[in-house]
Design an enzyme around this catalytic site. Structure first.
Site, mmCIF file in Angstrom:
data_model
loop_
_atom_site.group_PDB
_atom_site.id
_atom_site.type_symbol
_atom_site.label_atom_id
_atom_site.label_comp_id
_atom_site.label_asym_id
_atom_site.label_seq_id
_atom_site.Cartn_x
_atom_site.Cartn_y
_atom_site.Cartn_z
ATOM 1 N N ALA A 50 0.810 -1.235 0.000
ATOM 2 C CA ALA A 50 0.000 0.000 0.000
ATOM 3 C C ALA A 50 0.841 1.281 0.000
ATOM 4 O O ALA A 50 0.407 2.322 0.490
ATOM 5 C CB ALA A 50 -0.979 0.010 1.183
ATOM 6 N N HIS A 53 4.851 4.832 -4.133
ATOM 7 C CA HIS A 53 6.304 4.979 -4.181
ATOM 8 C C HIS A 53 6.729 6.304 -4.819
ATOM 9 O O HIS A 53 6.116 6.754 -5.793
ATOM 10 C CB HIS A 53 6.925 3.840 -4.991
ATOM 11 C CG HIS A 53 6.812 2.507 -4.315
ATOM 12 N ND1 HIS A 53 7.519 2.184 -3.187
ATOM 13 C CD2 HIS A 53 6.073 1.410 -4.611
ATOM 14 C CE1 HIS A 53 7.225 0.952 -2.812
ATOM 15 N NE2 HIS A 53 6.347 0.459 -3.655
ATOM 16 N N ARG A 315 2.995 -11.008 -6.833
ATOM 17 C CA ARG A 315 3.333 -9.952 -7.801
ATOM 18 C C ARG A 315 3.271 -10.547 -9.212
ATOM 19 O O ARG A 315 3.880 -11.593 -9.452
ATOM 20 C CB ARG A 315 4.759 -9.441 -7.558
ATOM 21 C CG ARG A 315 5.025 -8.917 -6.153
ATOM 22 C CD ARG A 315 6.509 -8.666 -6.000
ATOM 23 N NE ARG A 315 6.888 -8.192 -4.675
ATOM 24 C CZ ARG A 315 7.238 -8.977 -3.667
ATOM 25 N NH1 ARG A 315 7.220 -10.296 -3.796
ATOM 26 N NH2 ARG A 315 7.610 -8.463 -2.515
ATOM 27 N N GLU A 351 3.751 -5.322 -12.039
ATOM 28 C CA GLU A 351 4.107 -5.629 -10.647
ATOM 29 C C GLU A 351 4.425 -4.295 -9.957
ATOM 30 O O GLU A 351 4.196 -3.223 -10.513
ATOM 31 C CB GLU A 351 5.297 -6.601 -10.616
ATOM 32 C CG GLU A 351 6.504 -6.087 -11.346
ATOM 33 C CD GLU A 351 7.737 -6.954 -11.141
ATOM 34 O OE1 GLU A 351 7.911 -7.526 -10.058
ATOM 35 O OE2 GLU A 351 8.543 -7.032 -12.073
ATOM 36 N N CYS A 417 -13.699 -4.319 17.711
ATOM 37 C CA CYS A 417 -12.300 -3.870 17.616
ATOM 38 C C CYS A 417 -12.192 -2.616 16.753
ATOM 39 O O CYS A 417 -11.471 -1.684 17.073
ATOM 40 C CB CYS A 417 -11.420 -4.937 16.985
ATOM 41 S SG CYS A 417 -11.419 -6.521 17.817
HETATM 42 C C1 LIG Z 1 3.544 -8.403 -2.197
HETATM 43 C C2 LIG Z 1 3.234 -7.200 -3.037
HETATM 44 C C3 LIG Z 1 3.592 -5.925 -2.626
HETATM 45 C C4 LIG Z 1 3.335 -4.820 -3.418
HETATM 46 N N1 LIG Z 1 3.548 -3.570 -2.931
HETATM 47 C C5 LIG Z 1 3.258 -2.496 -3.692
HETATM 48 C C6 LIG Z 1 3.398 -1.180 -3.173
HETATM 49 O O1 LIG Z 1 3.659 -0.980 -1.984
HETATM 50 N N2 LIG Z 1 3.210 -0.142 -4.021
HETATM 51 C C7 LIG Z 1 2.884 -0.309 -5.330
HETATM 52 O O2 LIG Z 1 2.790 0.675 -6.052
HETATM 53 N N3 LIG Z 1 2.682 -1.546 -5.828
HETATM 54 C C8 LIG Z 1 2.826 -2.632 -5.036
HETATM 55 N N4 LIG Z 1 2.591 -3.886 -5.514
HETATM 56 C C9 LIG Z 1 2.157 -4.037 -6.880
HETATM 57 C C10 LIG Z 1 0.660 -3.784 -7.049
HETATM 58 O O3 LIG Z 1 -0.094 -4.409 -6.033
HETATM 59 C C11 LIG Z 1 0.253 -4.317 -8.412
HETATM 60 O O4 LIG Z 1 1.122 -3.820 -9.382
HETATM 61 C C12 LIG Z 1 -1.151 -3.891 -8.765
HETATM 62 O O5 LIG Z 1 -2.057 -4.227 -7.746
HETATM 63 C C13 LIG Z 1 -1.549 -4.573 -10.059
HETATM 64 O O6 LIG Z 1 -2.865 -4.241 -10.331
HETATM 65 P P1 LIG Z 1 -3.624 -4.982 -11.504
HETATM 66 O O7 LIG Z 1 -4.952 -4.380 -11.584
HETATM 67 O O8 LIG Z 1 -2.762 -4.979 -12.719
HETATM 68 O O9 LIG Z 1 -3.663 -6.511 -11.036
HETATM 69 P P2 LIG Z 1 -4.711 -7.243 -10.070
HETATM 70 O O10 LIG Z 1 -5.038 -6.446 -8.896
HETATM 71 O O11 LIG Z 1 -4.185 -8.621 -9.846
HETATM 72 O O12 LIG Z 1 -6.016 -7.306 -10.963
HETATM 73 C C14 LIG Z 1 -6.154 -8.166 -12.063
HETATM 74 C C15 LIG Z 1 -7.594 -8.638 -12.058
HETATM 75 O O13 LIG Z 1 -7.831 -9.418 -13.214
HETATM 76 C C16 LIG Z 1 -8.704 -10.459 -12.857
HETATM 77 N N5 LIG Z 1 -8.579 -11.515 -13.846
HETATM 78 C C17 LIG Z 1 -7.516 -12.322 -14.068
HETATM 79 N N6 LIG Z 1 -7.798 -13.207 -15.031
HETATM 80 C C18 LIG Z 1 -9.055 -12.935 -15.457
HETATM 81 C C19 LIG Z 1 -9.898 -13.529 -16.437
HETATM 82 N N7 LIG Z 1 -9.505 -14.575 -17.160
HETATM 83 N N8 LIG Z 1 -11.134 -13.010 -16.610
HETATM 84 C C20 LIG Z 1 -11.570 -11.959 -15.850
HETATM 85 N N9 LIG Z 1 -10.819 -11.374 -14.897
HETATM 86 C C21 LIG Z 1 -9.565 -11.862 -14.712
HETATM 87 C C22 LIG Z 1 -8.205 -10.868 -11.483
HETATM 88 O O14 LIG Z 1 -9.170 -11.616 -10.760
HETATM 89 C C23 LIG Z 1 -7.890 -9.534 -10.860
HETATM 90 O O15 LIG Z 1 -8.976 -8.997 -10.134
HETATM 91 C C24 LIG Z 1 2.777 -5.006 -4.703
HETATM 92 C C25 LIG Z 1 2.386 -6.280 -5.110
HETATM 93 C C26 LIG Z 1 2.558 -7.359 -4.266
HETATM 94 C C27 LIG Z 1 2.006 -8.687 -4.656
#
Ligand SMILES: Cc1cc2nc3c(=O)[nH]c(=O)nc-3n(C[C@H](O)[C@H](O)[C@H](O)COP(=O)(O)OP(=O)(O)OC[C@H]3O[C@@H](n4cnc5c(N)ncnc54)[C@H](O)[C@@H]3O)c2cc1C
Length: 500
Positions: A50, A53, A315, A351, A417
């Site tokens: 969260a 950066h 990630r 990521e 809580c």
């Molecule tokens: C451990 C960790 C720490 C992190 N810390 C940070 C941080 O502090 N700051 C920062 O900036 N970033 C951080 N990140 C990175 C950040 O969380 C991600 O880059 C970001 O959440 C990616 O968002 P997204 O929407 O691309 O992916 P997601 O949130 O994974 O969303 C993708 C969505 O697609 C859906 N989906 C997948 N396949 C299908 C399908 N076939 N059909 C329909 N829906 C589908 C999934 O269910 C999901 O809801 C961190 C990540 C991790 C794991």
């Protein structure tokens, strides 16, 4: 194929997909956002550190660096418009021991190249003054005033709600399966709920973005290797640190850090472990030991008795080479309209810092569509403002009393809580994106996240969900089908004699 042809279908409702849908909703476009899960924001966007950066550790010249710094600047206005928590507290990268000190200079250099403002180098002595609980071995720190912390759940939900307010249709439990194509042109998106016709599909599928792009025949060599990060959550008020504390980063991650959340808990983690299973969000003994040791390197006085929860996130780490000439970097974001196929906006390998970058990625998608000749006509009635629903515990006693007078359900505390009331739960169940599971209510209200971890509130929340959704309690789930809380009614057991 659906009779209605969408202008844009966004695949995946994480922070990126929701942000893209919200941003495109500024224009006269008919937009569908599909998500395979029961709620928005259940992927990487629900299990991360969260941090917004600052952008001093991304490789200069990479898309990641550009999106990080541009995204960071958009969070103040975004949080104000959408009404979710964001605090620009600044952050520190802390060098422990003399041998780590030179690494701060490299981060400083990268930060300058990336255009990060508000950085300063500080001495070990000054760092110990600012964070009295920090390790006595600290030799110096890099301070970045533009770093921040946010409520990532609140951000995703607010974006999605604002998108819906502005005409976007969201279809949950709708899984992308393949593309309907004619030659090299995308005609629609095939899902478990049928085929939806569209002119553009946006791949925002996080961990599954590689599979989605391969369905369109794009980047066959691109692969996502899930990289797990594990965390401990500490009870509110049990660790007094003032800020976000990073160690010096490693090759693969920003390192094991100690931070407070917008809800007041401390979080320590994450580690970085490659796993093969895209669903594996389990925590391991070895992983937890690793993060505890890492965190104690920064704050030696951490104590296990303050731990109230553990969790892990994955990630979506990709293998796309940075396309900027002269920049040697093998894990850049993919943000493109590929030449090989018509009708695809392709986002992959988002990521960390994907959370920070999401608003900038969405703006980049607008630019790409415009460059591809899409006529983007602004809507006259686009409304960027989404009003948050009241949070009882944040109100003054007078405001609490007024709320109870308008709706007595706000006078019934369900989660002791975190002081969450029945009124708040019911409001979330009937919100623009209805919370239909226990976890959906938890992400929205922070219920069940305190020391008892849902021990007291769960039975009451099951009752409320059943009543409000008009379903039997047996059908109420934690996070969707297969996670029901109850297996049968007590009376059913007694009547069949099975209790004996
Ligand atoms: C451990 C960790 C720490 C992190 N810390 C940070 C941080 O502090 N700051 C920062 O900036 N970033 C951080 N990140 C990175 C950040 O969380 C991600 O880059 C970001 O959440 C990616 O968002 P997204 O929407 O691309 O992916 P997601 O949130 O994974 O969303 C993708 C969505 O697609 C859906 N989906 C997948 N396949 C299908 C399908 N076939 N059909 C329909 N829906 C589908 C999934 O269910 C999901 O809801 C961190 C990540 C991790 C794991």
């Amino acid at each position: 194929m659906s009779k209605l042809k969408y202008d844009v279908i966004v695949i995946g409702a994480g922070i990126v997909g929701c942000m893209v849908a919200r941003t495109l909703a500024r224009y006269k476009l008919n937009i569908l956002l599909i998500e395979k899960e029961t709620d928005v924001g259940m992927g990487a966007s629900s299990a991360n550190t969260a941090i917004v950066h600052a952008g001093y550790d991304t490789v200069p010249g990479s898309l990641k660096a550009a999106m990080n710094v541009a995204g960071n600047r958009l969070w103040d206005s975004l949080s104000q418009e959408l009404g979710f928590a964001f605090e620009r507290r600044g952050d520190y990268v802390v060098a422990v021991g003399e041998e780590e000190a030179p690494l701060l200079a490299e981060l400083w250099r990268r930060g300058r190249q990336n255009g990060v403002l508000g950085m300063a180098m500080i001495s070990g002595e000054e760092m110990r003054r600012r964070e009295p609980r920090i390790s006595p071995a600290v030799s110096g720190a890099l301070w970045a005033s533009t770093g921040g912390i946010c409520d990532p759940f609140g951000a995703v939900i607010a974006e999605a709600e604002n998108a819906v307010q502005n005409g976007v249709t969201i279809s949950l439990q709708t899984r992308f399966e393949s593309f309907a194509m004619e030659g090299q042109r995308i005609l629609g998106v095939e899902t478990n709920r049928g085929t939806f016709a569209c002119r553009w599909a946006v791949n925002a599928a996080g961990l599954n973005a590689d599979e989605v792009m391969h369905q369109a025949g794009v980047r066959p060599e691109f692969a996502i290797a899930p990289r797990k990060g594990e965390y401990y959550v500490l009870d509110r008020g049990e660790i007094q640190i003032n800020n976000v504390l990073f160690p010096v980063p490693t090759e693969v991650s920003k390192g094991i850090m100690v931070t407070t959340t917008v809800h007041g808990n401390a979080v320590v983690g994450p580690n970085a472990q490659e796993v093969s299973d895209k669903e594996d969000r389990s925590v391991t003994r070895a992983g937890l030991d690793e993060i505890w040791q890492g965190a104690q390197k920064l704050i030696p006085s951490l104590q296990h008795r303050h731990v109230i929860a553990v969790f892990a996130g994955l990630r979506p780490a990709g293998n796309a080479r940075c396309e900027t000439p002269g920049v040697d970097y093998a894990h850049d974001f993919v943000i493109e309209i590929p030449q090989a196929v018509r009708g695809l906006v392709n986002l992959g390998g988002i990521e960390s810092p994907g959370l920070t970058a999401a608003p900038a990625i969405a703006e980049r998608v607008v630019e790409l569509l415009r460059d591809a000749g899409e006529k983007l006509d602004p809507k006259r009635k686009w409304n960027p403002v989404r009003h948050p629903r009241p949070r009882f515990r944040d109100l003054s006693p007078k405001q609490q009393q007024q709320l109870i007078e308008t709706n007595p359900r706000y006078g019934r505390i369900v989660c002791r809580c975190e002081t969450v009331t029945e009124g708040e739960i019911v409001a979330e169940i009937h919100a623009p994106i209805p919370a239909r599971t226990y976890d959906a209510i938890k992400r929205r209200t922070w219920l069940g996240t305190g020391r008892c971890q849902g021990g007291f509130d769960t039975p009451r929340v099951v009752e409320i969900l059943a009543r409000e959704l008009g379903i039997p309690q047996l059908e109420v789930t934690k996070k969707g089908p297969g996670s029901e809380f109850l297996v049968r009614g007590t009376k059913d057991v007694e009547e069949s004699g099975a209790a004996d």
